[in-house]
Design an enzyme around this catalytic site. Structure first.
Site, short mmCIF file in Angstrom:
data_model
loop_
_atom_site.label_atom_id
_atom_site.label_comp_id
_atom_site.label_asym_id
_atom_site.label_seq_id
_atom_site.Cartn_x
_atom_site.Cartn_y
_atom_site.Cartn_z
N LYS A 1 -2.59 6.16 -0.79
CA LYS A 1 -2.09 4.79 -0.92
C LYS A 1 -3.16 3.73 -0.60
O LYS A 1 -3.12 2.64 -1.16
CB LYS A 1 -0.89 4.58 0.00
CG LYS A 1 0.36 5.31 -0.46
CD LYS A 1 1.55 4.97 0.41
CE LYS A 1 2.77 5.77 0.02
NZ LYS A 1 3.96 5.45 0.80
N ASP B 1 7.42 -0.04 -1.18
CA ASP B 1 8.09 0.59 -0.03
C ASP B 1 8.91 -0.42 0.76
O ASP B 1 10.11 -0.23 1.00
CB ASP B 1 7.05 1.25 0.90
CG ASP B 1 6.54 2.57 0.36
OD1 ASP B 1 7.24 3.19 -0.48
OD2 ASP B 1 5.44 3.00 0.77
#
Ligand code: NDP
Length: 284
Positions: free
Chosen positions: A71, A107
Site C-alpha cells: 500500500k 479504507d
C-alpha cells in the site's frame, strides 16, 4: 455484426493474498450489473511490485487493489493521488485513466460509509483509535477530514504512534494526542467513538482481543472494529456487554469494495448483492 471477446480486467496485488475475499465480491457485482469485467487475485513477491505494475500498464488493466505489503510502496508507480491518499501516505485502490494511474485510499472512506449506514458521524466527535498501522492511518485521517474534533492514537510502538499524531495535527483541523499503549489502557472518558484498527482478533487468532481496560467502555460509546474475518470479535462482544453500540468490520469491507467498483466502472455498486456474497463467504 462483430462481437467483442475482450474482458476488462481489474485485480489485486498482495502477499499473503490467498484468503482475501474481495475478488468474489467484485465478480458478483460485475455479474449483477451485466458487466464483462474480471477481478483476478494475484500474489506478487516482495521486490517484484515494479514489474507487476509495469505489466498492469502493459495489458491495460483498468484498475487494481494494493494490499499488504504494497500500500505504501505502490505510490511510487502512480501518476496522481487523491488528497486523502496523499496525506495518508498509502493507496489501496488504483484506477487506470487512459494510461494515467490514479491512487485512492478507500479504507477509511469505507468505514465512514459504514458509520453513516449506522447513523454515526465523526463530525465534532472525539475518537480513540487503537493502532497506528495502515488501517489506523486511513481511518484517523478520513475522520479528521470529516470534521472529528479530537483523535487519540494508542499504539505500542511510540515513534509510529507519535508520527501519526503529528500528521493529523499538521495536515488536518483535528487535534490529536498520543497514548502509549504499554498496558491495559483506560479508554479516555471523553471518547465518543472507539475504533480497533489493529490486526488483533484476525483469523486464526479469533480468541485474542486488544489489551484495554474494558470496564472503561461506556454505554454511550460507539465501538467499531476493522476485523472482518471473523466479524464477531471478542472486542465487540466485550463492548456490547458494556452497553455500547457496535459496528463490525464487514460494513467497512463491503463499502470500500463498493467504492472501488464505482471508481473503476463508473456504475453504482450493487451493495446488497455484495453484502450477501460476503455474508455467505463467512457463513453468517
Ligand atoms: P498494519 O500491519 O499496517 O497495522 C497493524 C497494526 O496493529 C499496527 O498498528 C500494530 O502495531 C498493531 N498491532 C498488531 N498486534 C498488536 C497487539 N498485539 N497489540 C496492539 N497492537 C497491535 O495492518 P493494517 O493496518 O493494514 O491492517 C490492520 C487490520 O485491519 C488487519 O486485520 C486488516 O485485515 C484489517 N483491515 C480491514 C479492512 C476492512 O475493510 N474491514 C480494511 C483494511 C484493513 P505495531 O506496529 O506497534 O506492532
Amino acid at each position: 455484426m462483430s462481437k467483442c471477446y475482450r474482458s476488462e480486467l481489474v485485480g489485486t496485488f498482495g502477499n499473503p493474498i490467498d484468503e482475501n475475499p474481495t475478488g468474489v465480491v467484485e465478480e458478483a457485482a460485475f455479474a449483477a450489473k451485466g458487466l464483462d469485467w474480471r477481478y483476478i487475485t494475484m500474489k506478487v513477491e516482495p521486490g517484484d511490485l515494479g514489474a507487476a505494475m509495469a505489466g498492469m500498464r502493459a495489458v491495460g488493466m483498468r484498475g487494481l487493489n494494493l494490499t499488504i505489503p504494497f500500500k505504501v510502496e505502490g505510490i511510487k508507480y502512480l501518476d496522481k493521488l487523491s488528497p486523502a491518499a496523499e496525506i495518508i501516505g498509502a493507496v489501496n485502490t488504483v484506477v487506470n485513466r487512459d494510461g494515467e494511474l490514479f491512487g485512492e485510499n478507500t479504507d477509511g472512506k469505507g468505514l465512514l460509509k459504514s458509520f453513516a449506514d449506522n447513523g454515526v458521524s465523526p463530525k465534532g466527535k472525539t475518537l480513540t483509535i487503537l493502532g497506528a498501522g495502515g488501517a489506523a492511518r486511513a481511518i484517523s485521517v478520513e475522520c479528521a477530514l470529516a470534521g472529528a474534533k479530537k483523535i487519540y492514537i494508542a499504539n505500542i510502538i511510540k515513534d509510529q504512534g507519535e508520527e501519526l499524531v503529528r500528521l493529523i495535527n499538521e495536515r488536518t483541523d483535528a487535534e490529536a494526542e498520543f497514548i502509549f499503549w504499554d498496558h491495559a489502557i483506560a479508554i479516555p472518558e471523553d471518547t465518543d467513538i472507539l475504533s480497533n484498527a489493529t490486526s488483533v482478533g484476525l483469523y486464526p487468532n479469533v480468541n485474542d482481543k486488544p489489551n484495554i481496560d474494558y470496564d472503561t467502555i461506556k454505554p454511550n460509546f460507539v465501538v467499531s472494529d476493522v476485523i472482518f474475518n471473523d466479524p464477531r470479535t471478542l472486542f465487540l462482544a466485550e463492548a456490547k456487554k458494556r452497553g455500547a453500540k457496535t459496528i463490525n468490520g464487514l460494513g467497512m469491507l463491503v463499502n470500500q469494495a463498493a467504492l472501488n467498483f464505482q471508481i473503476w466502472t463508473g456504475v453504482e455498486a450493487p451493495i446488497d448483492v455484495m453484502t450477501d456474497v460476503l455474508r455467505k463467504e463467512f457463513n453468517l
